[in-house]
Design a protein around this motif. Structure first.
Motif, PDB file in Angstrom:
ATOM      1  N   GLU A  70      -3.264   1.611  -4.475  1.00 17.72           N
ATOM      2  CA  GLU A  70      -3.446   1.289  -3.065  1.00 17.72           C
ATOM      3  C   GLU A  70      -2.572   2.184  -2.220  1.00 17.72           C
ATOM      4  O   GLU A  70      -1.419   2.442  -2.559  1.00 17.72           O
ATOM      5  CB  GLU A  70      -3.130  -0.186  -2.758  1.00 17.72           C
ATOM      6  N   TRP A  71      -3.157   2.665  -1.129  1.00 19.05           N
ATOM      7  CA  TRP A  71      -2.397   3.461  -0.176  1.00 19.05           C
ATOM      8  C   TRP A  71      -3.114   3.418   1.176  1.00 19.05           C
ATOM      9  O   TRP A  71      -4.280   3.008   1.265  1.00 19.05           O
ATOM     10  CB  TRP A  71      -2.216   4.903  -0.659  1.00 19.05           C
ATOM     11  N   VAL A  72      -2.389   3.816   2.219  1.00 17.67           N
ATOM     12  CA  VAL A  72      -2.972   3.872   3.561  1.00 17.67           C
ATOM     13  C   VAL A  72      -3.487   5.283   3.794  1.00 17.67           C
ATOM     14  O   VAL A  72      -2.730   6.254   3.697  1.00 17.67           O
ATOM     15  CB  VAL A  72      -1.939   3.503   4.639  1.00 17.67           C
ATOM     16  N   ASN A 106      -0.664  -5.989   4.350  1.00 15.95           N
ATOM     17  CA  ASN A 106       0.181  -5.001   3.681  1.00 15.95           C
ATOM     18  C   ASN A 106       1.641  -5.361   3.914  1.00 15.95           C
ATOM     19  O   ASN A 106       2.059  -5.625   5.042  1.00 15.95           O
ATOM     20  CB  ASN A 106      -0.126  -3.609   4.225  1.00 15.95           C
ATOM     21  N   ALA A 126       0.796  -1.220   0.000  1.00 16.14           N
ATOM     22  CA  ALA A 126       0.000   0.000   0.000  1.00 16.14           C
ATOM     23  C   ALA A 126       0.833   1.277   0.000  1.00 16.14           C
ATOM     24  O   ALA A 126       0.724   2.123   0.894  1.00 16.14           O
ATOM     25  CB  ALA A 126      -0.948  -0.021   1.195  1.00 16.14           C
ATOM     26  N   SER A 168      -7.033   3.369   7.132  1.00 14.93           N
ATOM     27  CA  SER A 168      -7.762   2.446   6.259  1.00 14.93           C
ATOM     28  C   SER A 168      -7.046   2.353   4.920  1.00 14.93           C
ATOM     29  O   SER A 168      -6.226   3.211   4.574  1.00 14.93           O
ATOM     30  CB  SER A 168      -9.205   2.922   6.047  1.00 14.93           C
ATOM     31  N   TYR A 169      -7.368   1.290   4.176  1.00 15.89           N
ATOM     32  CA  TYR A 169      -6.754   1.084   2.869  1.00 15.89           C
ATOM     33  C   TYR A 169      -7.689   1.608   1.774  1.00 15.89           C
ATOM     34  O   TYR A 169      -8.891   1.321   1.777  1.00 15.89           O
ATOM     35  CB  TYR A 169      -6.471  -0.396   2.637  1.00 15.89           C
ATOM     36  N   ILE A 207      -7.942  -2.054  -4.011  1.00 17.01           N
ATOM     37  CA  ILE A 207      -8.723  -2.394  -2.822  1.00 17.01           C
ATOM     38  C   ILE A 207     -10.185  -2.576  -3.203  1.00 17.01           C
ATOM     39  O   ILE A 207     -10.864  -3.494  -2.701  1.00 17.01           O
ATOM     40  CB  ILE A 207      -8.580  -1.311  -1.736  1.00 17.01           C
TER      41      ILE A 207
END
Length: 296
Positions: A76-78, A110, A70, A86-87, A92
């Motif tokens: 995708e990232w946090v 992750n 992520a 959250s992702y 996602i």
């Protein structure tokens, strides 16, 4: 299974017919060998179908475990919006759709991109969705679904150097950063050899570029544009002459054919319906919103 057994019996019956009707022992032997070959193949396929319970296993345990890395917006990232964690991202959303279609919960693990395939083959995760290209080398280790997105490969440099690098030849003699175990690393090493430096996380790559440990980064087009948006002191250079990507796909452990078939069906439907494009646009916008809110 009964259908396959019937096919084997039919093949053997054909052999006896050929032997009875033909005066040639050679023809009879050929027919026997061919029937034996086909019977063996049918038996192998029957055993394979009987032993592969990957889809049923997922449904039985009530969850599917996603492996991702992520640090790859907008895929995708946090997100730390509103103080939570959250992702977010296109990948996602695809994972959620797969879980919903299978009627199970989604669990996300992750990790660094370079460890994803190892985790999949070890059984720690059930699938990988992480902007992973279905390259020929990776196909030796895992199976892939139909692709859900395909783009280009781009260069990211410091804004002060944006007029310095226009072609691949301009990069010769300069330090180039890539993420470990990516197609960008493979391409860069083939082209520039020892001048390439690999790092585990894209966020680390960006910092290495900004502090001048490397002079340029090879990245996939989508995250390259996002990282430049996030960092106004960087510049995005497209059409540098790097080959196009073969497409991002979901990776599944070899032998898990029933799960692969179902995931491919779901991914194809999402792409054909336009949901993938919609989710991509939404997550690009969401990523930008979080940057703007973070700057206030």
């Amino acid at each position: 299974m009964m259908k396959k057994v019937f096919m084997v019996i039919s093949l053997l019956a054909l052999v006896f017919t050929l032997v009875a009707c033909s005066g040639s022992q050679e023809n009879a032997n050929k027919a026997i060998n061919e029937a034996a070959k086909n019977a063996k193949q049918e038996n192998t396929e029957a055993n394979k179908d009987a032993s592969d319970s990957s889809l049923e296993d997922i449904k039985a345990k009530g969850k599917i475990v996603l492996g991702t890395s992520a640090d790859f917006p907008p895929l995708e990232w946090v997100s730390y919006k509103d103080g939570g964690e959250s992702y977010k991202g296109l990948d996602i959303e695809i994972a959620k759709a797969i879980a919903d279609s299978l009627g199970v919960k989604l669990e996300i693990k992750n990790m660094a991109f370079e460890g994803l395939i190892t985790s999949l083959n070890a059984g720690d995760v059930d699938m990988i969705i992480a902007g992973m290209e279905a390259s020929d080398e990776r196909k030796k280790e895992v199976d892939f679904s139909a692709p859900y997105y395909s783009g280009g490969q781009s260069l990211v440099v410091r804004a002060e150097d944006k007029d310095k690098f226009k072609t691949l030849d301009d990069l010769k003699g300069h330090k180039i950063g890539t993420q470990l175990n990516t197609v960008q690393q493979t391409f860069a090493e083939e082209k520039f050899g020892s001048d390439v430096q690999g790092y585990d996380l894209n966020n680390v790559l960006i910092e290495q570029l900004k502090n001048k440990s490397v002079d340029a980064l090879f990245l996939s087009e989508l995250p390259a544009k996002e990282f430049v948006y996030l960092n106004k002191d960087l510049a995005f250079i497209e059409d540098i002459g790097a080959p196009k990507e073969k497409g991002f796909s979901v990776a599944i452990k070899k032998g898990n054919q029933t799960l692969l078939d179902e995931v491919t069906k779901i991914v194809s439907e999402l792409k054909d319906s336009g949901k993938v494009d919609t989710w991509l646009d939404e997550n690009i916008e969401l990523s930008h919103q979080e940057v703007e809110e973070g700057n206030k």
